[in-house]
Design a protein around this motif. Structure first.
Motif, short mmCIF file in Angstrom:
data_model
loop_
_atom_site.label_atom_id
_atom_site.label_comp_id
_atom_site.label_asym_id
_atom_site.label_seq_id
_atom_site.Cartn_x
_atom_site.Cartn_y
_atom_site.Cartn_z
N VAL A 114 -11.02 9.27 3.16
CA VAL A 114 -9.78 9.83 3.69
C VAL A 114 -9.74 9.69 5.21
CG1 VAL A 114 -8.46 11.97 3.99
CG2 VAL A 114 -9.47 11.43 1.77
N LEU A 115 -10.87 9.90 5.87
CA LEU A 115 -10.94 9.75 7.32
C LEU A 115 -10.63 8.31 7.74
CD1 LEU A 115 -11.64 10.77 10.16
CD2 LEU A 115 -14.06 10.27 9.65
N ALA A 116 -11.18 7.34 7.01
CA ALA A 116 -10.91 5.93 7.33
C ALA A 116 -9.42 5.64 7.22
CB ALA A 116 -11.70 5.03 6.38
N PHE A 117 -8.78 6.20 6.17
CA PHE A 117 -7.35 6.02 6.01
C PHE A 117 -6.59 6.71 7.14
CE2 PHE A 117 -3.48 8.20 4.67
CZ PHE A 117 -2.64 7.10 4.50
N LEU A 118 -7.05 7.89 7.54
CA LEU A 118 -6.39 8.64 8.61
C LEU A 118 -6.38 7.85 9.91
CD1 LEU A 118 -5.11 11.27 9.66
CD2 LEU A 118 -7.43 12.11 10.12
N PHE A 154 6.29 -1.09 4.75
CA PHE A 154 6.21 -1.37 3.32
C PHE A 154 7.26 -2.36 2.83
CE2 PHE A 154 4.54 2.93 3.97
CZ PHE A 154 3.27 2.79 3.43
N THR A 155 8.10 -2.86 3.72
CA THR A 155 9.17 -3.76 3.28
C THR A 155 9.28 -5.07 4.07
OG1 THR A 155 10.80 -2.67 4.71
CG2 THR A 155 10.55 -1.82 2.46
N GLN A 156 8.65 -5.15 5.24
CA GLN A 156 8.89 -6.29 6.13
C GLN A 156 7.69 -7.19 6.36
OE1 GLN A 156 12.03 -6.93 7.30
NE2 GLN A 156 12.70 -5.16 6.10
N SER A 161 2.62 -5.97 2.86
CA SER A 161 3.26 -4.70 2.52
C SER A 161 2.74 -4.15 1.20
CB SER A 161 4.78 -4.86 2.46
OG SER A 161 5.33 -5.04 3.75
N TYR A 162 2.47 -5.04 0.24
CA TYR A 162 1.92 -4.62 -1.05
C TYR A 162 0.49 -4.10 -0.87
CZ TYR A 162 5.91 -6.94 -3.19
OH TYR A 162 7.19 -7.31 -3.54
N VAL A 163 -0.24 -4.71 0.06
CA VAL A 163 -1.60 -4.25 0.36
C VAL A 163 -1.54 -2.85 0.97
CG1 VAL A 163 -3.68 -4.64 1.73
CG2 VAL A 163 -2.48 -6.58 0.67
N TYR A 164 -0.63 -2.68 1.93
CA TYR A 164 -0.47 -1.35 2.53
C TYR A 164 -0.10 -0.32 1.47
CZ TYR A 164 -0.59 -3.20 7.31
OH TYR A 164 -0.97 -3.78 8.49
N CYS A 165 0.79 -0.69 0.56
CA CYS A 165 1.21 0.21 -0.51
C CYS A 165 0.00 0.62 -1.35
CB CYS A 165 2.27 -0.46 -1.38
SG CYS A 165 2.82 0.54 -2.78
N ALA A 166 -0.81 -0.34 -1.74
CA ALA A 166 -1.99 -0.06 -2.56
C ALA A 166 -2.97 0.86 -1.82
CB ALA A 166 -2.69 -1.36 -2.94
N VAL A 167 -3.16 0.62 -0.51
CA VAL A 167 -4.07 1.43 0.29
C VAL A 167 -3.57 2.87 0.38
CG1 VAL A 167 -4.96 1.81 2.63
CG2 VAL A 167 -4.96 -0.49 1.64
N TYR A 168 -2.27 3.03 0.60
CA TYR A 168 -1.71 4.38 0.74
C TYR A 168 -1.73 5.13 -0.59
CZ TYR A 168 -0.18 4.24 5.60
OH TYR A 168 -0.16 4.23 6.98
N VAL A 169 -1.48 4.44 -1.68
CA VAL A 169 -1.55 5.08 -3.00
C VAL A 169 -2.98 5.51 -3.29
CG1 VAL A 169 -1.34 4.70 -5.49
CG2 VAL A 169 0.47 3.91 -3.96
N LEU A 170 -3.93 4.63 -3.03
CA LEU A 170 -5.34 4.96 -3.24
C LEU A 170 -5.75 6.15 -2.37
CD1 LEU A 170 -8.12 4.32 -4.44
CD2 LEU A 170 -8.48 2.70 -2.58
N GLY A 215 2.69 13.22 -4.47
CA GLY A 215 3.60 13.22 -3.32
C GLY A 215 3.30 12.13 -2.33
N TYR A 216 2.03 11.97 -2.00
CA TYR A 216 1.65 10.95 -1.02
C TYR A 216 1.61 9.55 -1.62
CZ TYR A 216 0.64 14.15 2.81
OH TYR A 216 0.76 15.07 3.82
N SER A 217 1.57 9.44 -2.93
CA SER A 217 1.57 8.12 -3.57
C SER A 217 2.98 7.61 -3.86
CB SER A 217 0.78 8.17 -4.89
OG SER A 217 -0.56 8.49 -4.67
N ILE A 218 3.88 8.53 -4.17
CA ILE A 218 5.23 8.12 -4.56
C ILE A 218 6.01 7.53 -3.39
CG2 ILE A 218 6.43 10.30 -4.11
CD1 ILE A 218 7.92 9.90 -6.75
N LEU A 219 5.69 7.97 -2.18
CA LEU A 219 6.42 7.48 -1.01
C LEU A 219 6.21 5.98 -0.77
CD1 LEU A 219 5.88 10.57 1.27
CD2 LEU A 219 8.10 9.63 0.59
#
Length: 227
Positions: A114-118, A154-156, A161-170, A215-219
């Motif tokens: 979580v810290l690495a993601f932060l 996540f769109t541009q 963007s798909y990688v970022y999405c996967a990282v944020y969901v994880l 909540g944090y994954s759906i965004l």
């Protein structure tokens, strides 16, 4: 008092209280982010961002929040190292499986993830808005366009963007796992550890963990696939 705070119980209490403080921040942060789901123009979210960025109380709380993170991380590290020294190297596998969940056995690893993601999250958003001032600007107000900054991630960027999405969901899932154990454990450390409250708090922690994880994954999923 100083002897108590330097004791194992005192350190656990400090880590628990700092963790509960951070839980409040997570709820506030999530509630603001969820505004993205209710206004596709970004106006509502940008109003919230502007309020959070200009409110004097929030400015005071920013360093307090940073201290809360540092305290929680430092004491978690100290207690983990102490536990590793004190815990025998051999276990009864059956008893270990019955007593501990995977999350409880890997709280420090979850916290480190979580810290690495932060750190990544701070670089992508906070640094651009607060330090380098390179975030997009809302022409009408001259303030930062937080909505565009977030949604563009996540769109541009194509495949990235798909990688970022996967990282944020994880990250959302790992955060939920970390909180599921940490939430009820913190109250147990404070003293709410009788049989009745332990059961209730464990249930509440499970529900809260699901709320945080979803909540944090759906965004990122919404922004990547529906915007």
């Amino acid at each position: 008092m100083s002897n108590f705070l330097s004791s194992s119980i005192g350190k656990k209490l400090i880590m628990s209280l700092s963790g509960l403080f951070l839980v409040v921040f997570l709820l506030v942060h999530l509630s603001i982010n969820l505004l993205i789901l209710f206004d596709s123009t970004g106006g509502l979210y940008n109003e919230a961002v502007h309020f959070m960025g200009t409110n004097p109380l929030i400015k005071v709380m920013e360093p307090v929040l940073a201290i809360g993170f540092i305290v929680h991380i430092v004491y978690a590290t100290i207690l983990t190292l102490q536990n590793q020294k004190a815990t025998p190297t051999k276990y009864n596998v059956t008893q270990k499986t019955k007593t501990f969940s995977w999350a409880s056995k890997n709280m420090y690893i979850l916290g480190f993830a979580v810290l690495a993601f932060l750190v990544l999250h701070i670089i992508q958003f906070y640094v651009k808005m607060k330090i380098t001032d390179t975030a997009p600007i809302v022409e009408a107000t001259g303030g930062h366009d937080g909505y565009k900054l977030v949604t563009d991630l996540f769109t541009q960027h194509g495949t990235l963007s798909y990688v970022y999405c996967a990282v944020y969901v994880l990250a959302g899932i790992l955060l939920g796992l970390h909180i599921r154990h940490g939430f009820w454990s913190a109250f147990q450390t404070i003293g709410w550890n009788n049989y009745t409250w332990k059961s209730r708090l464990f249930t509440l922690a499970t529900i809260f963990a699901w709320v945080i994880a979803i909540g944090y994954s759906i965004l990122p999923l919404y922004m990547t696939f529906f915007l």
